[in-house]
Scaffold this motif. Sequence first.
Motif, PDB file in Angstrom:
ATOM      1  N   LYS A  31       0.827  -1.213   0.000  1.00 55.84           N
ATOM      2  CA  LYS A  31       0.000   0.000   0.000  1.00 55.84           C
ATOM      3  C   LYS A  31       0.861   1.262   0.000  1.00 55.84           C
ATOM      4  N   LYS A  32       2.005   1.199   0.661  1.00 54.24           N
ATOM      5  CA  LYS A  32       2.908   2.347   0.655  1.00 54.24           C
ATOM      6  C   LYS A  32       3.470   2.558  -0.752  1.00 54.24           C
ATOM      7  N   LEU A  33       3.839   1.468  -1.402  1.00 50.75           N
ATOM      8  CA  LEU A  33       4.362   1.571  -2.767  1.00 50.75           C
ATOM      9  C   LEU A  33       3.307   2.138  -3.709  1.00 50.75           C
ATOM     10  N   GLN A  34       2.077   1.687  -3.537  1.00 55.58           N
ATOM     11  CA  GLN A  34       0.998   2.189  -4.392  1.00 55.58           C
ATOM     12  C   GLN A  34       0.795   3.682  -4.199  1.00 55.58           C
ATOM     13  N   GLY A  35       0.873   4.140  -2.955  1.00 55.01           N
ATOM     14  CA  GLY A  35       0.729   5.567  -2.697  1.00 55.01           C
ATOM     15  C   GLY A  35       1.866   6.366  -3.304  1.00 55.01           C
ATOM     16  N   ALA A  36       3.091   5.862  -3.160  1.00 54.70           N
ATOM     17  CA  ALA A  36       4.255   6.582  -3.683  1.00 54.70           C
ATOM     18  C   ALA A  36       4.247   6.648  -5.202  1.00 54.70           C
ATOM     19  N   MET A  37       3.672   5.644  -5.851  1.00 50.75           N
ATOM     20  CA  MET A  37       3.661   5.627  -7.314  1.00 50.75           C
ATOM     21  C   MET A  37       2.842   6.771  -7.900  1.00 50.75           C
ATOM     22  N   THR A  38       2.042   7.453  -7.065  1.00 49.60           N
ATOM     23  CA  THR A  38       1.244   8.577  -7.573  1.00 49.60           C
ATOM     24  C   THR A  38       2.103   9.791  -7.897  1.00 49.60           C
ATOM     25  N   ILE A  40       5.715   9.350  -8.518  1.00 48.44           N
ATOM     26  CA  ILE A  40       6.966   8.896  -9.125  1.00 48.44           C
ATOM     27  C   ILE A  40       6.781   8.729 -10.626  1.00 48.44           C
ATOM     28  N   SER A  41       7.859   8.916 -11.360  1.00 49.61           N
ATOM     29  CA  SER A  41       7.832   8.793 -12.814  1.00 49.61           C
ATOM     30  C   SER A  41       7.218   7.462 -13.241  1.00 49.61           C
ATOM     31  N   ALA A  42       6.446   7.525 -14.316  1.00 48.53           N
ATOM     32  CA  ALA A  42       5.774   6.323 -14.820  1.00 48.53           C
ATOM     33  C   ALA A  42       6.770   5.264 -15.277  1.00 48.53           C
ATOM     34  N   ALA A  43       7.998   5.685 -15.542  1.00 49.59           N
ATOM     35  CA  ALA A  43       9.013   4.728 -15.991  1.00 49.59           C
ATOM     36  C   ALA A  43       9.539   3.869 -14.843  1.00 49.59           C
ATOM     37  N   ILE A  44       9.217   4.267 -13.615  1.00 48.11           N
ATOM     38  CA  ILE A  44       9.690   3.540 -12.437  1.00 48.11           C
ATOM     39  C   ILE A  44       8.653   2.501 -12.027  1.00 48.11           C
ATOM     40  N   LYS A  45       9.121   1.304 -11.721  1.00 46.82           N
ATOM     41  CA  LYS A  45       8.247   0.238 -11.248  1.00 46.82           C
ATOM     42  C   LYS A  45       8.345   0.141  -9.720  1.00 46.82           C
ATOM     43  N   PRO A  46       7.300  -0.352  -9.061  1.00 46.99           N
ATOM     44  CA  PRO A  46       7.339  -0.459  -7.592  1.00 46.99           C
ATOM     45  C   PRO A  46       8.555  -1.221  -7.075  1.00 46.99           C
ATOM     46  N   THR A  56       3.008  11.399   5.244  1.00 44.39           N
ATOM     47  CA  THR A  56       1.603  11.775   5.391  1.00 44.39           C
ATOM     48  C   THR A  56       1.125  11.491   6.806  1.00 44.39           C
ATOM     49  N   VAL A  57       0.065  12.173   7.198  1.00 41.49           N
ATOM     50  CA  VAL A  57      -0.490  11.998   8.540  1.00 41.49           C
ATOM     51  C   VAL A  57      -1.203  10.659   8.666  1.00 41.49           C
ATOM     52  N   PHE A  58      -1.922  10.266   7.606  1.00 40.60           N
ATOM     53  CA  PHE A  58      -2.765   9.069   7.685  1.00 40.60           C
ATOM     54  C   PHE A  58      -2.152   7.841   7.017  1.00 40.60           C
ATOM     55  N   GLY A  59      -0.897   7.942   6.584  1.00 38.67           N
ATOM     56  CA  GLY A  59      -0.203   6.751   6.103  1.00 38.67           C
ATOM     57  C   GLY A  59      -0.455   6.355   4.668  1.00 38.67           C
ATOM     58  N   SER A  60      -0.864   7.304   3.823  1.00 41.65           N
ATOM     59  CA  SER A  60      -1.122   6.947   2.425  1.00 41.65           C
ATOM     60  C   SER A  60       0.153   6.875   1.598  1.00 41.65           C
ATOM     61  N   ALA A  61       1.227   7.515   2.083  1.00 38.30           N
ATOM     62  CA  ALA A  61       2.522   7.565   1.383  1.00 38.30           C
ATOM     63  C   ALA A  61       2.447   8.323   0.063  1.00 38.30           C
ATOM     64  N   LYS A  62       1.401   9.129  -0.114  1.00 41.86           N
ATOM     65  CA  LYS A  62       1.299   9.929  -1.337  1.00 41.86           C
ATOM     66  C   LYS A  62       2.169  11.182  -1.279  1.00 41.86           C
ATOM     67  N   ASP A  63       2.698  11.468  -0.113  1.00 42.52           N
ATOM     68  CA  ASP A  63       3.709  12.509   0.049  1.00 42.52           C
ATOM     69  C   ASP A  63       4.903  11.866   0.738  1.00 42.52           C
ATOM     70  N   GLY A  64       6.081  12.324   0.388  1.00 40.61           N
ATOM     71  CA  GLY A  64       7.264  11.772   1.039  1.00 40.61           C
ATOM     72  C   GLY A  64       8.435  11.660   0.095  1.00 40.61           C
ATOM     73  N   LEU A  65       9.289  10.696   0.355  1.00 40.12           N
ATOM     74  CA  LEU A  65      10.528  10.546  -0.406  1.00 40.12           C
ATOM     75  C   LEU A  65      10.728   9.088  -0.790  1.00 40.12           C
ATOM     76  N   CYS A  66      11.231   8.878  -1.993  1.00 37.37           N
ATOM     77  CA  CYS A  66      11.565   7.531  -2.463  1.00 37.37           C
ATOM     78  C   CYS A  66      12.934   7.547  -3.129  1.00 37.37           C
ATOM     79  N   LEU A  67      13.658   6.466  -2.950  1.00 35.74           N
ATOM     80  CA  LEU A  67      14.940   6.293  -3.617  1.00 35.74           C
ATOM     81  C   LEU A  67      14.883   5.073  -4.520  1.00 35.74           C
TER      82      LEU A  67
END
Length: 355
Positions: A31-38, A40-46, A56-67
């Motif tokens: 679920k975190k990966l799904q939120g982050a994919m919103t 991240i570049s479409a060329a990147i896979k989970p 995020t406050v409620f744990g959607s992971a739609k805001d934050g950082l990914c490497l």
Amino acid sequence: MTLQQRLHNSQWRSLLSGADNIYFAPHIPVKKLQGAMTYISAAIKPQDIVMLIDDTVFGSAKDGLCLTETELFFKEGFGEVYQFLFMQIQRVEADLGIINHGLLINGTHTLNFSQLDKGTVRALAGLLNELCQPPQQQQQTQTHQKEKVQLNVMHYLFAYFITYPTGQWSEASQRALTDYFAKLKNPDVNQSIAYLIQQPPYTDYEDLLHGLAELKVEMSYEARMQMIESLVYVMALGQIDQEQAQRFMVQLCRVTGVSPAVWADLVDAVYGGMQQDGQHADVPLTDEQHQACKLLDISPERLSEQSLQTAYRKKMAEFHPDQYQQLPEAVRQLIEQQAQQLNQARSILKDYLNI
């Protein structure tokens, strides 16, 4: 070595793993990966994501950082998306505010977090600086960075204690700190202190203790003891009440993992020595007296009846007979000789102090 492997081996990972909103592959929830994919570049896979921070406050992971192996993606709440190639990142600094804390990328782009504390942001900055370096440069740079971080924390603590009574610099406190570090004859340190005394003193003591706690694993026990001794000396220079200095020392011992029993008489020794300053200032030490100070690990500038007594007790505790009963006779004789040298050194310095 892949970036994921470097993440696994990094000294910073253990500090970041304790946060409940930071995840490392392969243990990133779907679920975190799904939120982050919103964001991240479409060329990147989970499966390309090796580290994820949910801001995020409620744990959607739609805001934050990914490497990923080659890039950093960041999305701030209601803000734009940042994307950096690691090869483009020259430096990362912790940008610590009153409420939010963030990362300053290359001195120009600020990535603000709302769910990370100061310590986590500092550790994250350290991790990213490490990952952005070519692997062959890491060991040398890491050593330099550790030394620099240690010095910075110590310098801010020195400034905090020497300005503690008023919370601001005075000519006397600036001169005292400058003179104290001038004895080290280190141009880099002197330059750092010259800059420090031109800035308002850093007054967040809890934050300084937090930074000190993070350094504990990087410093030897002896180095931590020496640091506490120096800080107590600076407390005396700053004219902090002796009882308050004792409380500060106990806190510093607790944070650094140094037993307060080791420094049972430290505050009394330092403050007593300060009161006696000048008594022998015009009488230079002989070579024999310098050697005695070296043997007892006493700085000649701090030599006093109290400091001599404390140093002697500490040294002699290392030669207690009960510790060496099982050793061969030849070794025990050598230890006894060393104890006799300590007794002789104390006698030499007692004569100098006329006690």
